[in-house]
Structure formats: C-alpha cells, structure tokens
Design an enzyme around this catalytic site. Sequence first.
Site, PDB file in Angstrom:
ATOM      1  N   HIS A 132      -0.728  -1.772 -13.745  1.00 52.26           N
ATOM      2  CA  HIS A 132      -1.228  -2.371 -12.430  1.00 52.26           C
ATOM      3  C   HIS A 132      -2.191  -3.372 -12.553  1.00 52.26           C
ATOM      4  O   HIS A 132      -3.215  -3.156 -12.025  1.00 52.26           O
ATOM      5  CB  HIS A 132      -1.571  -1.046 -11.536  1.00 52.26           C
ATOM      6  CG  HIS A 132      -1.399  -1.232 -10.165  1.00 52.26           C
ATOM      7  ND1 HIS A 132      -0.839  -0.169  -9.138  1.00 52.26           N
ATOM      8  CD2 HIS A 132      -1.971  -2.236  -9.369  1.00 52.26           C
ATOM      9  CE1 HIS A 132      -0.811  -0.709  -7.947  1.00 52.26           C
ATOM     10  NE2 HIS A 132      -1.552  -1.811  -7.947  1.00 52.26           N
ATOM     11  N   TYR A 307       5.808  -3.468   2.697  1.00 50.30           N
ATOM     12  CA  TYR A 307       4.596  -3.723   3.668  1.00 50.30           C
ATOM     13  C   TYR A 307       5.042  -4.296   4.833  1.00 50.30           C
ATOM     14  O   TYR A 307       4.710  -4.004   6.076  1.00 50.30           O
ATOM     15  CB  TYR A 307       3.403  -4.252   3.053  1.00 50.30           C
ATOM     16  CG  TYR A 307       2.684  -3.559   2.171  1.00 50.30           C
ATOM     17  CD1 TYR A 307       1.639  -2.452   2.492  1.00 50.30           C
ATOM     18  CD2 TYR A 307       2.946  -3.228   0.776  1.00 50.30           C
ATOM     19  CE1 TYR A 307       1.045  -1.544   1.592  1.00 50.30           C
ATOM     20  CE2 TYR A 307       2.329  -2.467  -0.004  1.00 50.30           C
ATOM     21  CZ  TYR A 307       1.297  -1.695   0.199  1.00 50.30           C
ATOM     22  OH  TYR A 307       0.819  -0.734  -0.550  1.00 50.30           O
ATOM     23  N   GLU A 371       4.774   2.659  -2.340  1.00 54.90           N
ATOM     24  CA  GLU A 371       3.842   2.331  -1.608  1.00 54.90           C
ATOM     25  C   GLU A 371       4.176   1.791  -0.076  1.00 54.90           C
ATOM     26  O   GLU A 371       5.199   1.036  -0.129  1.00 54.90           O
ATOM     27  CB  GLU A 371       2.961   0.988  -1.994  1.00 54.90           C
ATOM     28  CG  GLU A 371       2.226   1.248  -3.349  1.00 54.90           C
ATOM     29  CD  GLU A 371       1.453   0.077  -4.074  1.00 54.90           C
ATOM     30  OE1 GLU A 371       1.183  -0.771  -3.183  1.00 54.90           O
ATOM     31  OE2 GLU A 371       1.217  -0.130  -4.998  1.00 54.90           O
TER      32      GLU A 371
HETATM   33  O1  IFM Z   1      -3.709  -2.641  -2.996  1.00 57.05           O
HETATM   34  C1  IFM Z   1      -2.529  -3.435  -3.292  1.00 57.05           C
HETATM   35  C2  IFM Z   1      -1.784  -2.547  -4.454  1.00 57.05           C
HETATM   36  O2  IFM Z   1      -2.677  -2.933  -5.497  1.00 57.05           O
HETATM   37  C3  IFM Z   1      -0.497  -3.178  -4.760  1.00 57.05           C
HETATM   38  N1  IFM Z   1       0.550  -3.153  -3.571  1.00 57.05           N
HETATM   39  C4  IFM Z   1      -0.135  -3.664  -2.404  1.00 57.05           C
HETATM   40  C5  IFM Z   1      -1.430  -2.997  -2.153  1.00 57.05           C
HETATM   41  C6  IFM Z   1      -2.058  -3.694  -0.753  1.00 57.05           C
HETATM   42  O3  IFM Z   1      -2.334  -4.960  -0.959  1.00 57.05           O
END
Ligand code: IFM
Length: 471
Positions: A132, A307, A371
């Site tokens: 990451h 997102y 995520e």
């Molecule tokens: O915080 C980040 C994460 O490390 C990776 N995906 C998007 C998140 C929000 O920007």
Amino acid sequence: MSTTTSANGGEPGRLVFPDGFVWGAATAAYQIEGACDEDGRGSSIWDGFSRLPGKVADGHTGDVACDHYHRYADDVRLMAGLGLRAYRFSVAWPRVLPTGSGPVNPLGLDFYDRLVDELLAHGVTPYPTLYHWDLPQALEDMGGWTSRDVAYRFADYATAVHARLGDRVRTWTTLNEPWVAAFLGYCSGVHAPGRRSPAAAFRAAHHLLLGHGLAASALRTAGAAEIALVLNLAPVIGPDGGEDGTSAPVTLVDGLLNRQFLDPALRGRYPGDVLDIAARHGGLGHIEDGDLEIIHQPIELLGINYYNPSFVSPAPGAPASRAFPGSEGIGFDPPPGPTTAMGWPIVPAGLESLLLRLSRDYPEVGLLVTENGAAFDDVVRDGRVCDTERIGYLDAHLRAAHAAMSAGADLRGYLVWSLLDNFEWAYGYHKRFGIVYVDYATQRRIPKDSALWYREVISRNGLSYGAQGDR
Ligand code: IFM
C-alpha cells in the site's frame, strides 16, 4: 436504485445481505502505524517525500500517525466491539525487509504476527495487503517501480510474509491501487516518490502488474487459499451521461484508469488503446515476452476501491491532465452536486454500475468492496461525533451494492474506508475518513455515530428500507 428485494430473500422492511457477507473496515500501514524508526524498520518513500517542503499539507508525516503500532491491541478490541468480521490492513515492506531485499527483520514480522493473533482471538478475519505504497527507499534509489528488478523483490517479500503468517491468513492481497502508485507517484508527482514522467509511470504500472503476477504465483505455490488484487476503479461518465466507450474521452480515461489494470490481470492482455498511448510516452520496450502470462494469474477476488465516478468531457485546447497522459482536450470537471470534504462527487449509483460492469466483463472473479467511504469535517461535541453525512454516504453506497447483487453481481463483502481517521497522504491529517475519530493530541479514539450505525448494520446483516434515519 432498487430497494425492492433482498439478495437472499429476507424479511419485509429490511434489505438483507447474504449469509456470510463479509463486513469490515480497512486501513494501511503508513497511514496509521507510526513507529517509523522502531524495531529495525527501514525508510520508505513516504518517509522522505513527506519531509520535502510543500509535498504534504503542513509538513505532516506518518512518524506517529495513529500510533497503531503500539495501540493495536486496543484497536482490535475496538473493532470487535463494533462487530467487524474482517479487517484489511497493509504490511509495511520496510518493516519486514528494511532495504527492500536481503535478510528479513524478524521484529518487523513480529508486529504483524501479534496483530493477526489478536484479530483471530477477537473473531476478526485478517485481510493483509502486501503493498500500500510504502516502497522501501533503498529500492526507489535503484529505480523504484521503473526498475523491473523491484517486481522480483516484491515476490520475495510476499514469500517472506507468507512464511510467517500463512498458517493463519487465508486471503492475500498483492497490491493496493497500482494506478495511484504509478500515475500519482511517477507522473503527476503528488504522491511519493514524486516523479513527473509519463514514461516512468507506464513502466511503473507494468512492473507493479508484473510484481502482482510474480507474488500471486509465489503465494499460490506457498499454499495461499485466496489471492486478491485491489484496484481503484470508477465508471467514467461523459457529458451525455454515457459510460463505457460511448465517447473518445470516456474511452481514453476508462482505458488508463480501469482497463490498463483489469485486462492484463484478468484477461492476460493490454487494451490496444492503452498500448497506443504508452507507445507515444516512452515506448513499450519494458514489456517483455511472457510478462502477460506472468501477470495473468488466477485470482479469487478483485478488490474494488470505489469513491466516485470520473466525469469527462471534450475541452478543446485543454492540456493533458498530469495524471492521464494523452488526455489533451479532455476536461475533468464533475457536474454540480453534493461532494465530500475531498471535493469528490457523491454518486452511489456509480458503485452499482461499476459492480455490474465488472460482473459482465470479468465474470470469473469474485468481487469485494475493499474501500468505500468519505471524508467530512467532523467535530467532537460533548464527546460525540455526529457524522450524519457519512452515515448517509455509507447507507446509500450499501444500497447501491445491494442493488447490484440483486441484479447478479457476485459481491462477497464490504470494507469501509476507514476504521480510523488517519494520514491522508498529501492532505496530511486534515481529511478525516474514519468511522472512528482520532484525537491526534491524545490518541483517544471516539467511535463516530457512523461506527455505531455500522455496528447495527452488521448485527442485522442489512439495512432498513427508506433513507437512513427513518428506521
Ligand atoms: O486514503 C486512501 C487510501 O490509502 C487508498 N484509497 C483511497 C483512500 C482515500 O483517499
């Protein structure tokens, strides 16, 4: 968006997810661990980058972050108290191999060993991600991801981590968001290592994919049960609302952001349009015979970090976006509408269309939302964080995910980003994505209202009909 049926039947008045649906939360090493100099950890590219003037808001660094390295046991208790069934975290390569290769640092692995044991003791399934974005600085010094050798070092590192944790970890993720690592790290330069070369970014992207393939193959040989690749994916929407190749700007951005990674990993080939762009930005000499066979490993899960959609439109004369080489003449402004504190448009329907598109185009792989979440300007009042907007965001995205499942998407679970407020890369600690508030001065954790709401969702394995709030 459909709210009419549950994915597995369910009771009237409730939107039920299938039994065994994986509910959890995600974090990443550099964003929460701190302890940057402890127990033999080497430097990563983010340690150096965050110290460069002007790169991270207010000069924030991950030196202390959420101090999770020392507070992990309390944090696991917090997760268990919220009813989380899964926790996605990342392993810091420079803790395990301080210079990226060579001898393993046993103290670095000890931390993840303790974390995994603690998670399992609390009934939380560990979902480690191996990369990451915290590349060991020593590897960047030899070229970083533009160097082919780094892909091979990554597979060695994956093997070392599996050797320690493989008896307790079932699902292994190789990379998180290679597009971000390559194109924000090597092209726009807003992330570490801060380079600004389209050619370097295409090379880095290819070597990240090669590293994924080599690591996936090594993990499989070592006995890993499930292997995943996590991508940041987004529907790309043109001015007429069309997606998927409906206009030249949509095709170009969809190719660079989505198909550049999906097609090699899941189909064993690069899209022709992406190769054309890469060929105009430094050539294709870095792609060797046999690479695509290595990259195209069988994987069980595709992790989706969603997102917002990307909105594009023709903008004659506009220069190329720094993150999208070849995007001359394309505008990237979203239409007016609600946004998060990042300025990102809130479009839950984009998750539904993304999941359906992935099920249609890549039907052989299971899907996991690894995520999804939002930053808002949270404040503590009387010991409470009343983050109604975040609840609305999460609720709407879960409804969208459910609708996609009802239409056939093979979605296995949902991991909210993020468990804790944390170091949000170039924004430092100014953006709060957590369902748990972190008071950085005291390291006190305060579960926000969204965490309490999420606990309810998990315990009911679903949502009530109607907007959140009228349950
Ligand atoms: O915080 C980040 C994460 O490390 C990776 N995906 C998007 C998140 C929000 O920007």
